[in-house]
Motif scaffolding. Structure first.
Motif, PDB file in Angstrom:
ATOM      1  N   GLY A 178       0.824  -1.189   0.000  1.00  0.00           N
ATOM      2  CA  GLY A 178       0.000   0.000   0.000  1.00  0.00           C
ATOM      3  C   GLY A 178       0.857   1.236   0.000  1.00  0.00           C
ATOM      4  N   ALA A 179       0.245   2.341  -0.341  1.00  0.00           N
ATOM      5  CA  ALA A 179       0.978   3.605  -0.360  1.00  0.00           C
ATOM      6  C   ALA A 179       0.013   4.753  -0.136  1.00  0.00           C
ATOM      7  N   ILE A 180       0.508   5.783   0.508  1.00  0.00           N
ATOM      8  CA  ILE A 180      -0.225   7.036   0.612  1.00  0.00           C
ATOM      9  C   ILE A 180       0.710   8.093   0.073  1.00  0.00           C
ATOM     10  N   ASP A 181       0.234   8.867  -0.884  1.00  0.00           N
ATOM     11  CA  ASP A 181       1.096   9.850  -1.517  1.00  0.00           C
ATOM     12  C   ASP A 181       0.261  11.041  -1.962  1.00  0.00           C
ATOM     13  N   ARG A 215       1.243  21.261   3.482  1.00  0.00           N
ATOM     14  CA  ARG A 215       2.148  21.846   4.476  1.00  0.00           C
ATOM     15  C   ARG A 215       3.191  22.749   3.832  1.00  0.00           C
ATOM     16  N   LYS A 216       3.497  22.539   2.562  1.00  0.00           N
ATOM     17  CA  LYS A 216       4.557  23.287   1.884  1.00  0.00           C
ATOM     18  C   LYS A 216       3.993  24.336   0.928  1.00  0.00           C
ATOM     19  N   GLU A 217       2.782  24.817   1.211  1.00  0.00           N
ATOM     20  CA  GLU A 217       2.129  25.882   0.444  1.00  0.00           C
ATOM     21  C   GLU A 217       1.721  25.472  -0.969  1.00  0.00           C
ATOM     22  N   GLU A 218       1.864  24.221  -1.328  1.00  0.00           N
ATOM     23  CA  GLU A 218       1.406  23.754  -2.633  1.00  0.00           C
ATOM     24  C   GLU A 218       0.050  23.092  -2.464  1.00  0.00           C
ATOM     25  N   THR A 219      -0.676  22.978  -3.543  1.00  0.00           N
ATOM     26  CA  THR A 219      -1.944  22.265  -3.489  1.00  0.00           C
ATOM     27  C   THR A 219      -1.677  20.784  -3.716  1.00  0.00           C
ATOM     28  N   THR A 220      -2.178  19.965  -2.811  1.00  0.00           N
ATOM     29  CA  THR A 220      -1.970  18.523  -2.895  1.00  0.00           C
ATOM     30  C   THR A 220      -3.230  17.778  -2.487  1.00  0.00           C
ATOM     31  N   GLN A 221      -3.257  16.506  -2.820  1.00  0.00           N
ATOM     32  CA  GLN A 221      -4.366  15.647  -2.446  1.00  0.00           C
ATOM     33  C   GLN A 221      -3.783  14.313  -1.997  1.00  0.00           C
ATOM     34  N   ASN A 222      -4.303  13.762  -0.912  1.00  0.00           N
ATOM     35  CA  ASN A 222      -3.880  12.445  -0.455  1.00  0.00           C
ATOM     36  C   ASN A 222      -4.656  11.368  -1.193  1.00  0.00           C
ATOM     37  N   VAL A 223      -3.954  10.328  -1.593  1.00  0.00           N
ATOM     38  CA  VAL A 223      -4.557   9.179  -2.256  1.00  0.00           C
ATOM     39  C   VAL A 223      -4.005   7.920  -1.600  1.00  0.00           C
ATOM     40  N   LEU A 224      -4.872   7.076  -1.053  1.00  0.00           N
ATOM     41  CA  LEU A 224      -4.458   5.812  -0.474  1.00  0.00           C
ATOM     42  C   LEU A 224      -4.802   4.719  -1.475  1.00  0.00           C
ATOM     43  N   VAL A 225      -3.836   3.868  -1.788  1.00  0.00           N
ATOM     44  CA  VAL A 225      -4.029   2.801  -2.759  1.00  0.00           C
ATOM     45  C   VAL A 225      -3.478   1.509  -2.187  1.00  0.00           C
ATOM     46  N   ALA A 226      -4.234   0.425  -2.307  1.00  0.00           N
ATOM     47  CA  ALA A 226      -3.753  -0.910  -1.935  1.00  0.00           C
ATOM     48  C   ALA A 226      -3.732  -1.756  -3.202  1.00  0.00           C
ATOM     49  N   ILE A 227      -2.629  -2.493  -3.375  1.00  0.00           N
ATOM     50  CA  ILE A 227      -2.488  -3.343  -4.550  1.00  0.00           C
ATOM     51  C   ILE A 227      -2.067  -4.739  -4.124  1.00  0.00           C
ATOM     52  N   THR A 228      -2.284  -5.707  -5.019  1.00  0.00           N
ATOM     53  CA  THR A 228      -1.833  -7.067  -4.767  1.00  0.00           C
ATOM     54  C   THR A 228      -0.373  -7.179  -5.183  1.00  0.00           C
ATOM     55  N   PHE A 229       0.240  -8.322  -4.871  1.00  0.00           N
ATOM     56  CA  PHE A 229       1.633  -8.518  -5.243  1.00  0.00           C
ATOM     57  C   PHE A 229       1.829  -8.607  -6.752  1.00  0.00           C
ATOM     58  N   ASP A 230       0.752  -8.892  -7.501  1.00  0.00           N
ATOM     59  CA  ASP A 230       0.864  -8.865  -8.955  1.00  0.00           C
ATOM     60  C   ASP A 230       0.364  -7.532  -9.533  1.00  0.00           C
ATOM     61  N   LEU A 231       0.389  -6.482  -8.690  1.00  0.00           N
ATOM     62  CA  LEU A 231       0.141  -5.089  -9.065  1.00  0.00           C
ATOM     63  C   LEU A 231      -1.279  -4.806  -9.571  1.00  0.00           C
ATOM     64  N   LEU A 259     -11.203  -0.281   3.381  1.00  0.00           N
ATOM     65  CA  LEU A 259     -10.033  -1.148   3.321  1.00  0.00           C
ATOM     66  C   LEU A 259     -10.103  -2.206   4.412  1.00  0.00           C
ATOM     67  N   LYS A 260      -9.881  -3.449   4.035  1.00  0.00           N
ATOM     68  CA  LYS A 260      -9.881  -4.566   4.986  1.00  0.00           C
ATOM     69  C   LYS A 260      -8.463  -5.132   5.071  1.00  0.00           C
ATOM     70  N   ILE A 261      -7.935  -5.249   6.296  1.00  0.00           N
ATOM     71  CA  ILE A 261      -6.611  -5.821   6.528  1.00  0.00           C
ATOM     72  C   ILE A 261      -6.821  -7.296   6.877  1.00  0.00           C
ATOM     73  N   PRO A 262      -6.199  -8.212   6.135  1.00  0.00           N
ATOM     74  CA  PRO A 262      -6.362  -9.649   6.455  1.00  0.00           C
ATOM     75  C   PRO A 262      -5.829  -9.992   7.834  1.00  0.00           C
ATOM     76  N   GLU A 263      -6.442 -10.972   8.486  1.00  0.00           N
ATOM     77  CA  GLU A 263      -6.002 -11.443   9.800  1.00  0.00           C
ATOM     78  C   GLU A 263      -4.578 -11.975   9.722  1.00  0.00           C
ATOM     79  N   GLY A 264      -3.790 -11.756  10.781  1.00  0.00           N
ATOM     80  CA  GLY A 264      -2.453 -12.308  10.856  1.00  0.00           C
ATOM     81  C   GLY A 264      -1.381 -11.497  10.181  1.00  0.00           C
TER      82      GLY A 264
END
Length: 71
Positions: free
Chosen positions: A2-5, A20-36, A65-70
């Motif tokens: 996963g990544a947040i950027d 925070r640095k006076e620029e306009t930005t947007q947060n995007v959270l993305v989760a991917i599988t190991f095969d992208l 978003l669901k985090i698998p057990e374990g």
């Protein structure tokens, strides 16, 4: 995996997204599988929002978003 950027925001809606640095930005959270393959995307949070707040929102949604057990 996963990544947040940040990303740049179009001029017509920049007032809502000030980072925070006076620029306009947007947060995007993305989760991917190991095969992208995308399995979850949450976009729209202002760039000034802390990553933990974005993650908390993703985890608290009924269809969020669901985090698998374990892991």
């Amino acid at each position: 995996m996963g990544a947040i950027d940040g990303t740049h925001v179009p001029a017509e809606i920049q007032g809502k997204f000030r980072g925070r640095k006076e620029e306009t930005t947007q947060n995007v959270l993305v989760a991917i599988t190991f095969d992208l393959k995308f399995i979850y995307v949450l976009a729209g949070w202002e760039g000034s929002a802390h990553d933990s707040r974005v993650l908390g929102d993703a985890l608290s949604r009924s269809n969020g978003l669901k985090i698998p057990e374990g892991i």
